[in-house]
Write an enzyme that holds these catalytic residues in place. Structure first.
Site, mmCIF file in Angstrom:
data_model
loop_
_atom_site.group_PDB
_atom_site.id
_atom_site.type_symbol
_atom_site.label_atom_id
_atom_site.label_comp_id
_atom_site.label_asym_id
_atom_site.label_seq_id
_atom_site.Cartn_x
_atom_site.Cartn_y
_atom_site.Cartn_z
ATOM 1 N N GLN A 278 -11.858 -0.031 9.371
ATOM 2 C CA GLN A 278 -12.051 -1.470 9.225
ATOM 3 C C GLN A 278 -13.246 -1.927 10.047
ATOM 4 O O GLN A 278 -13.462 -1.469 11.163
ATOM 5 C CB GLN A 278 -10.785 -2.178 9.701
ATOM 6 C CG GLN A 278 -10.704 -3.639 9.339
ATOM 7 C CD GLN A 278 -9.291 -4.185 9.549
ATOM 8 O OE1 GLN A 278 -8.325 -3.433 9.533
ATOM 9 N NE2 GLN A 278 -9.168 -5.472 9.740
ATOM 10 N N SER B 178 -9.333 5.337 12.506
ATOM 11 C CA SER B 178 -8.327 4.285 12.356
ATOM 12 C C SER B 178 -7.860 4.194 10.899
ATOM 13 O O SER B 178 -7.277 5.132 10.378
ATOM 14 C CB SER B 178 -8.888 2.953 12.871
ATOM 15 O OG SER B 178 -7.906 1.939 12.862
ATOM 16 N N LEU B 179 -8.144 3.099 10.226
ATOM 17 C CA LEU B 179 -7.779 2.957 8.813
ATOM 18 C C LEU B 179 -8.288 4.142 7.992
ATOM 19 O O LEU B 179 -7.637 4.573 7.042
ATOM 20 C CB LEU B 179 -8.365 1.652 8.262
ATOM 21 C CG LEU B 179 -8.268 1.442 6.750
ATOM 22 C CD1 LEU B 179 -6.817 1.259 6.338
ATOM 23 C CD2 LEU B 179 -9.116 0.259 6.313
ATOM 24 N N ARG C 71 0.679 -1.772 5.862
ATOM 25 C CA ARG C 71 0.064 -1.640 7.192
ATOM 26 C C ARG C 71 -0.799 -2.857 7.507
ATOM 27 O O ARG C 71 -0.738 -3.431 8.596
ATOM 28 C CB ARG C 71 -0.784 -0.365 7.228
ATOM 29 C CG ARG C 71 -1.489 -0.077 8.572
ATOM 30 C CD ARG C 71 -2.326 1.191 8.418
ATOM 31 N NE ARG C 71 -2.914 1.646 9.668
ATOM 32 C CZ ARG C 71 -4.111 1.313 10.128
ATOM 33 N NH1 ARG C 71 -4.858 0.452 9.429
ATOM 34 N NH2 ARG C 71 -4.580 1.803 11.256
ATOM 35 N N HIS D 127 -4.844 -1.308 18.038
ATOM 36 C CA HIS D 127 -4.739 -0.092 18.859
ATOM 37 C C HIS D 127 -4.454 -0.408 20.319
ATOM 38 O O HIS D 127 -4.991 0.218 21.226
ATOM 39 C CB HIS D 127 -5.991 0.776 18.697
ATOM 40 C CG HIS D 127 -6.215 1.184 17.276
ATOM 41 N ND1 HIS D 127 -5.351 2.032 16.615
ATOM 42 C CD2 HIS D 127 -7.169 0.818 16.373
ATOM 43 C CE1 HIS D 127 -5.776 2.185 15.366
ATOM 44 N NE2 HIS D 127 -6.860 1.455 15.197
ATOM 45 N N GLN E 281 -0.330 5.451 15.608
ATOM 46 C CA GLN E 281 -1.765 5.177 15.524
ATOM 47 C C GLN E 281 -2.074 3.685 15.586
ATOM 48 O O GLN E 281 -3.098 3.262 16.118
ATOM 49 C CB GLN E 281 -2.317 5.791 14.224
ATOM 50 C CG GLN E 281 -3.821 5.740 14.104
ATOM 51 C CD GLN E 281 -4.260 5.114 12.802
ATOM 52 O OE1 GLN E 281 -3.839 4.001 12.473
ATOM 53 N NE2 GLN E 281 -5.107 5.811 12.066
#
Length: 308
Positions: free
Chosen positions: A11, A90-91, A115, A197, A246
């Site tokens: 992202q 991440s994503l 999510r 995060h 995560q």
């Protein structure tokens, strides 16, 4: 010959028009957008290509990014380049595991939709913040975060000299002030919709764990390097746990790239919008070959890989 890894951006790399040339030129890439639209009940072409405000809203950004990555991957696969490892920031871990056979596209895009919603709703607007810290070693940043009152941690270990901190708004501001005094070249507040995060999103991660309980997770056909621990994942056993953690744990991207290099990877192909990960890899190890595939014309770069 060294190994090849496919890597996928997260992202923040999104923009209006991403993937449109693939959508226009290739029927099978267009079919990815159409399939996502059908599954989610959202017009993905409109979301990704038409001027709109939604594309930067987490619950829509995430499905737009993953759909675009998978549409571009559809063409990369035609070059018969078999990656030994996949990874994503991440994503980006979702297209990585979808590319590796852990989740089908249908199930993967449903999880990503949930999510995004869970992360969007996890924290009241304005309660959290994130900031990039440039020109300071991670150990020193960790010490400042630990000494700061409130919740603030390193959210992303991107590359040498660049990390991102995340947490409560006031704590991030206080840590930023102390980091500037302690020698950081720059501390840049990020325009994000939540303290991603960080422990503030633990509730979202726990809810995602429940969502993943209804999804068929398979052993990776292509191993992937997990954000949470920078370890190579070959079995499905703890994938549900890793994906849920995560959301509220540090993204160990630099460590993941170093682990892939240690495993023999010397060619990284970034698939999706932007060139952020390509830049990170080069800062981690200049000797690696890095190729980014964002536009149709970028596909010509793949001849370098299959020709060598």
């Amino acid at each position: 010959m060294g190994k090849t890894a496919f890597i996928f951006p997260g992202q923040g790399a999104q923009y209006i028009g991403m993937g449109k040339d693939f959508y226009d030129k290739y029927e099978d890439s267009k079919a990815i957008y159409d399939k996502a639209s059908q599954i989610l009940g959202i017009n993905m072409a409109e979301l990704c290509f038409a001027e709109n405000d939604k594309i930067n809203v987490t619950e829509f950004t995430q499905i737009a990014m993953v759909t675009t990555c998978m549409a571009i991957l559809e063409q990369v696969k035609k070059y018969s380049i078999k990656p030994e490892i996949c990874a994503g920031l991440s994503l980006g871990e979702y297209p990585a595991i979808m590319a590796g056979g852990v989740l089908s596209f249908e199930e993967g895009i449903k999880v990503v939709r949930q999510r995004g919603i869970l992360m969007q709703e996890a924290v009241e607007p304005g309660a959290g913040a994130m900031a990039a810290v440039l020109g300071m070693d991670a150990t020193s940043i960790e010490k400042v975060c630990e000494a700061t009152e409130g919740i603030v941690i390193i959210a992303n270990y991107n590359c040498p000299g660049q990390v991102v901190i995340s947490g409560q708004k006031k704590a991030v501001e206080l840590a930023g002030e102390e980091l500037t005094k302690s020698g950081a070249k720059r501390v840049i507040p990020l325009n994000v919709s939540g303290p991603f995060h960080s422990p503030m999103l633990k509730g979202a991660g726990e809810k995602l764990y429940e969502v993943l309980g209804d999804i068929k997770i398979k052993d990776p056909v292509i191993p992937y390097t997990a954000n949470v621990n920078a370890e190579l994942i070959n079995k499905k056993d703890n994938i549900r746990d890793l994906l849920s953690k995560q959301v509220y744990s540090s993204v160990k991207w630099q460590q993941s790239v170093e682990a892939m290099i240690a495993a023999g990877v010397n060619t990284f192909i970034e698939i999706g919008p932007g060139k952020t990960l390509s830049a990170f890899v080069k800062k981690i190890d200049k000797s690696c070959k890095v190729i980014n595939i964002e536009k149709v014309e970028d596909l010509d770069k793949l001849q370098e890989v299959i020709g060598c």
